[in-house]
Design a protein around this motif. Structure first.
Motif, PDB file in Angstrom:
ATOM      1  N   ALA A   1     -38.915 -10.131  26.136  1.00 10.62           N
ATOM      2  CA  ALA A   1     -39.434 -10.372  24.687  1.00 10.62           C
ATOM      3  C   ALA A   1     -38.821 -11.424  24.103  1.00 10.62           C
ATOM      4  O   ALA A   1     -39.049 -12.541  24.103  1.00 10.62           O
ATOM      5  CB  ALA A   1     -39.017  -9.195  23.803  1.00 10.62           C
ATOM      6  N   GLU A   2     -38.012 -11.438  24.911  1.00  9.51           N
ATOM      7  CA  GLU A   2     -37.137 -12.537  25.207  1.00  9.51           C
ATOM      8  C   GLU A   2     -37.616 -13.409  26.605  1.00  9.51           C
ATOM      9  O   GLU A   2     -38.170 -12.957  27.193  1.00  9.51           O
ATOM     10  CB  GLU A   2     -35.930 -12.250  25.374  1.00  9.51           C
TER      11      GLU A   2
ATOM     12  N   GLU B   1     -44.657  -0.439  21.564  1.00 10.69           N
ATOM     13  CA  GLU B   1     -44.003  -0.924  20.497  1.00 10.69           C
ATOM     14  C   GLU B   1     -44.567  -2.348  20.367  1.00 10.69           C
ATOM     15  O   GLU B   1     -44.745  -2.968  19.175  1.00 10.69           O
ATOM     16  CB  GLU B   1     -42.469  -1.140  20.769  1.00 10.69           C
ATOM     17  N   HIS B   2     -45.082  -2.878  21.357  1.00  9.42           N
ATOM     18  CA  HIS B   2     -45.698  -4.611  21.528  1.00  9.42           C
ATOM     19  C   HIS B   2     -47.214  -4.378  21.902  1.00  9.42           C
ATOM     20  O   HIS B   2     -47.611  -5.458  22.416  1.00  9.42           O
ATOM     21  CB  HIS B   2     -44.684  -5.257  22.542  1.00  9.42           C
TER      22      HIS B   2
ATOM     23  N   MET C   1     -43.996 -20.208  20.062  1.00  8.67           N
ATOM     24  CA  MET C   1     -44.039 -19.304  21.076  1.00  8.67           C
ATOM     25  C   MET C   1     -43.607 -17.883  20.793  1.00  8.67           C
ATOM     26  O   MET C   1     -42.530 -17.755  20.298  1.00  8.67           O
ATOM     27  CB  MET C   1     -43.009 -19.923  22.507  1.00  8.67           C
ATOM     28  N   ASN C   2     -44.255 -16.883  21.245  1.00  7.45           N
ATOM     29  CA  ASN C   2     -43.948 -15.524  20.896  1.00  7.45           C
ATOM     30  C   ASN C   2     -42.748 -14.993  21.892  1.00  7.45           C
ATOM     31  O   ASN C   2     -42.615 -15.131  22.883  1.00  7.45           O
ATOM     32  CB  ASN C   2     -45.093 -14.571  20.836  1.00  7.45           C
ATOM     33  N   GLY C   3     -41.899 -13.974  21.313  1.00  6.06           N
ATOM     34  CA  GLY C   3     -41.043 -13.267  22.328  1.00  6.06           C
ATOM     35  C   GLY C   3     -39.608 -13.354  21.630  1.00  6.06           C
ATOM     36  O   GLY C   3     -39.409 -13.923  20.480  1.00  6.06           O
ATOM     37  N   SER C   4     -38.633 -12.920  22.371  1.00 10.67           N
ATOM     38  CA  SER C   4     -37.278 -12.670  21.630  1.00 10.67           C
ATOM     39  C   SER C   4     -36.576 -13.778  21.600  1.00 10.67           C
ATOM     40  O   SER C   4     -36.562 -14.651  22.358  1.00 10.67           O
ATOM     41  CB  SER C   4     -36.598 -11.824  22.507  1.00 10.67           C
ATOM     42  N   LYS C   5     -36.103 -14.244  20.398  1.00 15.55           N
ATOM     43  CA  LYS C   5     -35.190 -15.336  20.029  1.00 15.55           C
ATOM     44  C   LYS C   5     -33.994 -15.358  20.924  1.00 15.55           C
ATOM     45  O   LYS C   5     -33.491 -16.237  21.464  1.00 15.55           O
ATOM     46  CB  LYS C   5     -34.807 -15.473  18.639  1.00 15.55           C
TER      47      LYS C   5
ATOM     48  N   GLY D   1     -42.284  -7.766  26.691  1.00 15.28           N
ATOM     49  CA  GLY D   1     -41.184  -7.378  26.245  1.00 15.28           C
ATOM     50  C   GLY D   1     -40.460  -6.491  26.867  1.00 15.28           C
ATOM     51  O   GLY D   1     -39.282  -5.905  26.517  1.00 15.28           O
ATOM     52  N   GLY D   2     -41.173  -5.808  27.960  1.00 14.80           N
ATOM     53  CA  GLY D   2     -40.652  -4.755  28.916  1.00 14.80           C
ATOM     54  C   GLY D   2     -39.327  -5.242  29.630  1.00 14.80           C
ATOM     55  O   GLY D   2     -39.097  -6.498  29.767  1.00 14.80           O
TER      56      GLY D   2
END
Length: 424
Positions: free
Chosen positions: A29-30, A191-192, A1-5, A160-161
């Motif tokens: 992003a998380e 950025e993303h 899964m993509n996004g902020s850890k 991710g905003g």
């Protein structure tokens, strides 16, 4: 899964440490007789008759959870579709739940801000469609391009905003994601590789084709998702973009968020053919349950694999539903009944689906989820208050990013007198 850890850790910490951590600080992003949309729940009810919604089974050794996708995928020019079973785990389930709840709460807060006249202009809310935004991130990375139309709040957050950047932009503040110059319909996260919301109906397919052309030209191993609504499905520029994308074999996923109303017009009143995934004889397509985050994710995985294998563009139709009206000027109840909206909430709400899985698998208690919901609401309210206090752009921003600095621009007024504008 993509996004902020960090989002995953924060969601887990909210349950295990009494909500000491915030799930918002690093961002994500998380779908009466008059409108005939009662059919929206019929197919779902028929396919799910006699069985659970998203039944699960846990693999005891690995901690993985198998989730069944109850609504079958419809295919066009494809030999096979995604599996009707996908695998997830506690960490991903908690992140999916958190992400969708943040979008839901942010849209409810945006509704209140608009009604209090803190948000001016147009405002199109995304609540009900959260599974599309969060589901696509199960398959795409931030190196892939995403571009969408004006119902863009949920997509922006999914890319991710942050909620603060969202509210700041909605209120025209300099701390917004587009420095307060874009507003609700023109969110942006370079950025993303989120290339904005666009206010003109039907523009995203040709713009997306251009982004995909750039990826192919630079030999990048990535795809572009160009998102548009069913109301744009009869636009001429869409067919031009489809033709060129297929002719040039571009890695383009044409994504229709089909919430079944183009503004206040039901699809059957404006389109002879009400499906979109199977409209083009030379582009494959897939239709998925857009209220099921797992179905959306598996459909996007197939589409991405299709594009990266060099087979050209593909169409993905997500069968979804918006709870609010078309925009804030639309009460959303003149062309559909309130009973219909409530029925959709009860039968197909995307967040409730995930909540039931979490509770069934005993990943969290009902009280823990309620506490997490309260924390999310608190953080959204804090972001709203902070954005209200932020500054508006200064007058110097009127000419910024328009002309090259020191270009010697001459401005001529109606009296034919002119003055030179010195660009800093």
């Amino acid at each position: 899964m993509n996004g902020s850890k960090s989002m995953l850790k924060l969601a887990a910490a909210a349950l295990s440490k009494g909500l000491q951590e915030s799930p918002l600080k690093s961002g994500l992003a998380e779908k009466g007789n008059f409108c005939r949309t009662v059919f929206l729940t019929r197919r779902y009810s028929a396919e799910c008759s006699g069985k659970e919604t998203n039944p699960t089974s846990k693999k005891s050794d690995s901690g993985e959870i198998d989730v069944e996708i109850p609504v079958k995928f419809d295919l066009h020019l494809l030999e096979s579709g995604p599996s009707q079973v996908t695998t997830t785990n506690k960490e991903e389930l908690m992140k999916i739940y958190t992400d969708m709840q943040i979008i839901r709460r942010a849209e409810i807060a945006a509704d209140m801000l608009f009604k209090s006249q803190m948000i001016r202009g147009f405002c199109h809310l995304y609540d009900g469609q959260e599974a599309v935004s969060v589901g696509l991130e199960r398959a795409l990375s931030y190196d892939d391009n995403v571009i969408t139309a004006y119902r863009d709040h949920g997509i922006f957050l999914g890319r991710g905003g942050t909620v603060f950047e969202l509210f700041s932009e909605l209120m025209g503040k300099r701390t917004g994601c587009a420095l307060g110059k874009g507003g609700s319909m023109h969110l942006y996260h370079r950025e993303h590789n989120f290339w904005g919301g666009w206010g003109i109906v039907g523009t995203t397919p040709p713009l997306g084709a251009g982004l995909a052309f750039g990826q192919k030209y630079e030999k990048k191993p990535n795809v572009t998702a160009a998102i548009y609504g069913d109301g744009a499905g009869n636009q001429g520029q869409l067919f031009e973009a489809q033709n060129l994308a297929a002719l040039w074999n571009l890695p383009l996923i044409l994504v229709i968020e089909n919430n079944h109303f183009g503004m206040g017009t039901a699809e059957w009143r404006s389109s002879k053919k009400t499906t979109h995934y199977d409209r083009v004889s030379y582009i494959p397509g897939i239709k998925t349950d857009g209220m099921d985050v797992f179905a959306v994710g598996e459909a996007f995985k197939l589409c991405k694999e299709h594009c990266l294998s060099g087979k050209g563009p593909i169409t993905l139709e997500a069968d979804t539903y918006r709870y609010h009206g078309h925009s804030m000027s639309d009460p959303g109840s003149t062309y559909r009944s309130r009973q219909e909206i409530q029925g959709m909430r009860q039968e197909r709400d995307p967040i409730e689906r995930v909540r039931k899985i979490i509770l069934k698998e005993e990943l969290a208690t009902n009280e823990e989820l309620k506490d997490l919901d309260k924390q999310i609401r608190h953080e959204v309210d804090e972001a709203s208050a902070k954005a209200r206090e932020a500054e508006f752009p200064g007058e110097e921003e009127l000419f910024a990013n328009i002309y090259k600095a020191d270009s010697g621009l001459i401005v001529t007024g109606c009296d034919r007198k002119h003055s030179k504008v010195q660009m800093s």
